[in-house]
Scaffold this motif. Structure first.
Motif, PDB file in Angstrom:
ATOM      1  N   SER A 104       0.877  -1.061   0.050  1.00 54.23           N
ATOM      2  CA  SER A 104      -0.214  -0.010   0.168  1.00 54.23           C
ATOM      3  C   SER A 104       0.880   1.275   0.145  1.00 54.23           C
ATOM      4  O   SER A 104       0.637   2.446  -0.720  1.00 54.23           O
ATOM      5  N   VAL A 149      -9.003   4.450   4.848  1.00 52.83           N
ATOM      6  CA  VAL A 149      -8.968   2.957   4.373  1.00 52.83           C
ATOM      7  C   VAL A 149      -9.645   2.159   5.632  1.00 52.83           C
ATOM      8  O   VAL A 149     -10.523   1.292   5.586  1.00 52.83           O
ATOM      9  N   LEU A 155     -11.976   4.864   0.538  1.00 58.50           N
ATOM     10  CA  LEU A 155     -10.879   4.692  -0.156  1.00 58.50           C
ATOM     11  C   LEU A 155     -10.793   5.984  -1.216  1.00 58.50           C
ATOM     12  O   LEU A 155     -10.012   5.978  -2.065  1.00 58.50           O
ATOM     13  N   VAL A 161     -15.077   5.550  -4.641  1.00 59.81           N
ATOM     14  CA  VAL A 161     -14.182   4.447  -5.523  1.00 59.81           C
ATOM     15  C   VAL A 161     -14.714   3.104  -5.069  1.00 59.81           C
ATOM     16  O   VAL A 161     -14.526   2.325  -5.907  1.00 59.81           O
ATOM     17  N   ILE A 162     -14.732   2.564  -3.741  1.00 59.03           N
ATOM     18  CA  ILE A 162     -15.213   1.482  -3.674  1.00 59.03           C
ATOM     19  C   ILE A 162     -16.313   1.200  -4.441  1.00 59.03           C
ATOM     20  O   ILE A 162     -16.527   0.013  -5.186  1.00 59.03           O
ATOM     21  N   THR A 196      -6.998   2.116  -5.329  1.00 60.80           N
ATOM     22  CA  THR A 196      -7.920   1.053  -4.930  1.00 60.80           C
ATOM     23  C   THR A 196      -7.589  -0.379  -5.919  1.00 60.80           C
ATOM     24  O   THR A 196      -7.542  -1.406  -5.287  1.00 60.80           O
ATOM     25  N   TYR A 197      -7.474   0.012  -7.063  1.00 65.10           N
ATOM     26  CA  TYR A 197      -7.485  -1.346  -7.880  1.00 65.10           C
ATOM     27  C   TYR A 197      -6.097  -1.918  -7.671  1.00 65.10           C
ATOM     28  O   TYR A 197      -6.120  -3.447  -7.413  1.00 65.10           O
ATOM     29  N   LEU A 250      -6.476  -3.982  -4.270  1.00 68.02           N
ATOM     30  CA  LEU A 250      -7.387  -4.856  -4.428  1.00 68.02           C
ATOM     31  C   LEU A 250      -6.515  -6.148  -5.214  1.00 68.02           C
ATOM     32  O   LEU A 250      -6.904  -7.282  -4.601  1.00 68.02           O
TER      33      LEU A 250
END
Lengths: 324, 321, 245
Positions: free
Chosen positions: A20, A71, A76, A86-87, A291-292, A295
């Motif tokens: 992160s 977070v 996010l 974004v989520i 975020t991507y 994930l």
């Protein structure tokens, strides 16, 4: 087993945390999103207001701290382009990608492993040679180019299948999926096949190599000497053995297929997260990129964990070591 | 009475890029019920290929080009592949050299043995496990029920070889081909296994072909001995005759180079030269270039000289006692 | 490159353009001769693929050899990073890096090196740890030779064969990866044509009958990549010690 799991989960948390930071630093080093967001004629005041709104004036470590505490609270950030959470954005696109990857992995496995078994069982036959030649194409020719040929052939020239997009969505067992409709399958089959090719090629080669090697081993000769038919030798003895490397690669390739969905989704205009990430990179939509990537890192860590567990289940020699 | 195993004129050829190789050349021998026959030779002499040929398990690019393999009077070579498969394991079984490799590392012993049981006999999995347990007890494995649940890597080498022997014995075959089964084991384990095999042959009446390069092992175990050189059997007879009064110069050399058959501290003779290349054999007797007794005559095909049950294929054999 | 004329846009393969040249593979949307563009693009692809491959090879060898030679914590740390990177698909790393670094030949090469060096590092490390345990390295180490000399003069030649195989595959993969990035629009700009950006340009006209804009550069790309891979396969067969014995 439990100790192993706890240890691996802790490791996973450390990896995700480290990633992160790297992702955050990396992504925030890219250009200036404000230039992209507002039209160049905007006043300095509006510009300043936006910069403050997104916290871009603060030092980097403070931005990271804000990001991290957000977070933890499940936030996010907000997409700078779509102006939604974004989520929400990512999760609205995720099902399409999961569908695509699922079908692709199915195709790769159901064609790749049997083809590899055959090619390894009769390595000198004509069909085996043809399979091997095709597998080389499968993982050396760039995916997007094959995808383009598929569109040209089946959508533009023959008109059998749609050239892109996702089909009608319907509910199946509580899931909203396009795989529940005929139209959905008509849309997914070509991109999924395209996406499956790389993994299929790899599975074919891996399975074949394992088969060829296993058929030479003493335990196969011993099984033959016991009068076991070849079919049973392959399915009861050999497959169990070669499944160990196959599972490992299968896990790694699952992640890789997810990553390559970026390419396939762009070719077939498939509304998944791959398409989303390309658009965000082009538009410098930082929160979406972060975020991507996080994930994807989480998915990778999870896949690796599952692979390790399955691996230990398949190989009794590993299981013994883990038990000590 | 029909012999357990009667091999007549067996010939196996390998077609390779560097030319055809006759790995097994017109080999004939027979073994009676409950007897152990030692098939002795250097590595590359074709003794292992002979074992595989008997079971019809020669792999590409090899193929059996002639001869008969009679098991209790039935010619295996005349059978269709499917019929031959059904006889493997039930009438003729095989045990291999390396016990580390012959058992599948990812399957439990019991599963592997049960598979071997059920391929020839229609019975439940449970009953097959029971049969496997009995078989393990017969070869002297303690706590057989526990062993069945183990994976091969959890057993010692000697134990694994016993499992392999037990597997071969499951269907009380007429013949077991044992391909150097004790070579990879410690000497103490080796003698245990040898004693066990001797007992099993006597008790079950199974005929055993014991393929080995170790003349010392075979001299204490076998009833009969065949000596192989370059794909041919050069001498054949009872173990006593062959060891005590060898007639082929090659056999003489072999016996001479076994330390245990010598005075301690004495000079150990060797056979000069090295194992011949099968693709490139001299005419006549293949042992000719290494033979101390060779003469011009030996460039022609050697005759088969028989004295009772003792036969030798040589122009100039040692005198019979 | 052939002369440029707007009137010559979208000429079919084999047509004679206003410049008097025959455009064997047609022209594109701005009237450029496809064959010249493809050759230019092929050159760019090779420059990128080879330099990325060579640089990645060098970085990978340094890291792999150092890890194998020094052992201990250094080895654990270096190989941990390599493993972590290997578990991430190269395309994803390259994508992020190009996004961070921006567009251009240098940036692409750097991104490819970062995405690919780990394969070389792992191969080098694997082969070198096998060699390390052998006596001749012990012997070389016990002499007062400098470390670098032992590494490059003694250890390297012995780990070279597997590296050559990996290198051929990685060059092909670098070329394919660059084409993919350019196709996605994050690689080279269209003003600097590589095979990928040419195909991306042609892709816009996929629903028209102007197939030559995308088919031909794609064919060249495919032939290039498959050829390099086949050469790699051949090299593997030749270098396989089990084969030559």
């Amino acid at each position: 087993m439990l100790g192993f799991l706890v240890q691996r989960l802790l490791q996973a948390v450390v990896v995700i945390f480290a990633m992160s930071i790297i992702v955050f630093l990396g992504v925030y080093a890219i250009g200036n999103p404000i230039d992209v967001m507002i039209d160049p004629g905007a006043t300095q005041a509006i510009r300043q207001k936006l910069i403050e709104q997104y916290g871009l004036d603060q030092p980097l470590w403070q931005q990271y701290w804000t990001f991290l505490s957000n977070v933890v609270h499940g936030d996010l950030g907000t997409s700078m382009v779509y102006n939604v959470s974004v989520i929400k954005l990512v999760f609205s696109r995720l099902p399409a990608t999961v569908e695509l990857v699922f079908v692709a992995v199915m195709i790769a496995t159901l064609i790749g492993i049997p083809a590899g078994i055959y090619a390894g069982y009769r390595p000198n036959s004509l069909l085996a040679r043809a399979i091997m030649a095709l597998s080389v194409l499968g993982f050396s020719v760039p995916t997007f180019w094959i995808g383009m040929l598929l569109v040209m052939a089946f959508a533009v020239n023959l008109g059998w299948l749609p050239s892109g997009g996702r089909g009608d969505v319907s509910s199946f067992l509580g899931l909203r999926t396009s795989l529940a409709t005929v139209d959905g399958w008509r849309h997914v089959i070509m991109p999924a096949f395209n996406l499956s090719l790389f993994m299929m090629g790899l599975l074919i080669r891996l399975t074949r190599a394992g088969m060829v090697e296993a058929m030479q081993t003493d335990y196969v000769k011993f099984a033959r000497a016991q009068g076991l038919p070849d079919r049973q030798i392959v399915f009861s003895h050999v497959l169990r053995n070669i499944s160990i490397p196959i599972v490992t690669v299968f896990g790694l390739e699952l992640g890789s297929t997810l990553a390559f969905a970026v390419v396939t989704e762009s070719v077939f205009n498939w509304p998944g997260i791959g398409k989303l990430i390309i658009d965000s990179i082009l538009q410098l939509d930082r929160p979406v990129m972060v975020t991507y990537l996080i994930l994807v890192v989480i998915l990778f860590v999870l896949i690796n964990l599952v692979v390790d567990i399955v691996y230990a289940q398949l190989d009794p020699r590993v299981r013994l070591k883990g038990g000590k | 009475m029909t012999k357990a195993l009667d091999v007549r004129g067996l010939t196996t050829r390998f077609e390779t890029r560097s030319g055809d190789v006759t790995a097994v050349n017109n080999v004939s021998f027979s073994v009676e019920r409950g007897r152990i026959m030692g098939l002795v030779g250097e590595s590359g002499s074709g003794k292992s290929v002979t074992g595989f040929s008997i079971l019809g398990l020669v792999e590409e690019p090899g193929h059996i080009s002639g001869g008969e393999v009679l098991v209790e009077g039935q010619d295996l070579r005349a059978l269709k592949p499917e019929a031959l498969r059904k006889l493997r394991g039930s009438k003729v079984a095989m045990v291999f050299q390396d016990p580390m490799m012959t058992l599948n590392p990812v399957l439990r012993i019991g599963d592997q043995m049960a598979m071997a049981v059920r391929v020839h006999e229609n019975m439940s999995k449970r009953a097959a496990w029971e049969r496997a347990r009995e078989a393990l007890e017969i070869v002297g494995i303690p706590a057989a029920g526990e062993r069945l649940k183990a994976y091969p890597h959890q057993l010692s080498g000697g134990m694994r070889q016993r499992v392999a022997i037990a597997t071969a014995l499951l269907h009380r075959p007429a013949v077991i081909i044992a391909d150097e089964p004790t070579t990879a084991l410690d000497v103490s384990i080796q003698s245990q296994i040898l004693a066990e095999v001797r007992r099993l042959a006597d008790e079950t009446g199974t005929a055993i072909v014991w393929v080995t390069h170790d003349l010392a092992v075979i001299s204490s175990l076998a009833d009969d001995i065949c000596v192989m050189y370059a794909g041919r059997i050069v001498e054949r007879g009872t173990a006593e005759d062959v060891i005590a009064a060898p007639r082929h110069p090659y056999t003489v050399g072999l016996i001479g180079s076994v330390p245990s058959l010598h005075e301690p501290g004495a000079h150990l003779p060797q056979i000069p030269g090295s194992t011949p290349q099968l693709a490139n054999l001299p005419s006549g007797c293949p042992f000719r270039p290494r033979c101390p007794r060779a003469s011009d005559l030996c460039a022609t095909e050697p005759p088969l000289i028989e004295t009772g049950s003792h036969s030798v294929s040589c122009h100039r054999p040692m005198e019979a006692p | 490159m052939a002369k440029l004329d707007w009137m010559d846009a979208f000429l079919k393969p084999g047509t004679v353009g206003s410049g008097g040249y025959t455009h064997l593979l047609g022209t594109d949307n701005v009237g450029r001769d496809m064959l010249s563009a493809i050759f230019y693009g092929l050159r760019t692809s090779f420059i990128i693929g080879l330099s990325a491959g060579a640089l990645a090879l060098f970085v990978g060898i340094c890291i792999g050899l150092s890890a194998a030679y020094f052992g201990g914590r250094i080895e654990a740390f270096l190989m941990r990073i390599v493993d972590l990177q290997l578990s991430m698909p190269a395309i994803l790393l390259a994508l992020v890096l190009v996004a961070v670094l921006g567009q251009g030949v240098g940036q692409i090469i750097l991104a490819l090196v970062v995405a690919q060096y780990a394969y070389f590092a792992r191969t080098t490390h694997g082969a070198a740890t096998v060699e390390r345990s052998k006596d001749y390295i012990e012997a070389a180490r016990s002499t007062p030779l400098p470390t670098s000399r032992v590494l490059f003069r003694h250890l390297l030649p012995n780990v070279l064969p597997p590296l050559i195989v990996v290198a051929t595959v990685q060059v092909a993969s670098a070329i394919a990866l660059e084409a993919t990035l350019s196709f996605l629009g994050v690689g080279l700009p269209l003003t600097e044509p590589s095979l990928g950006s040419l195909i991306a340009n042609g892709f816009k006209y996929i629903h028209t009958d102007r197939y030559w804009l995308s088919i031909y550069p794609g064919l060249f790309l495919m032939v290039t990549v498959v050829t390099i891979n086949l050469v790699g396969d051949q090299v593997r067969t030749v270098l396989d010690p089990r084969r030559s014995r």
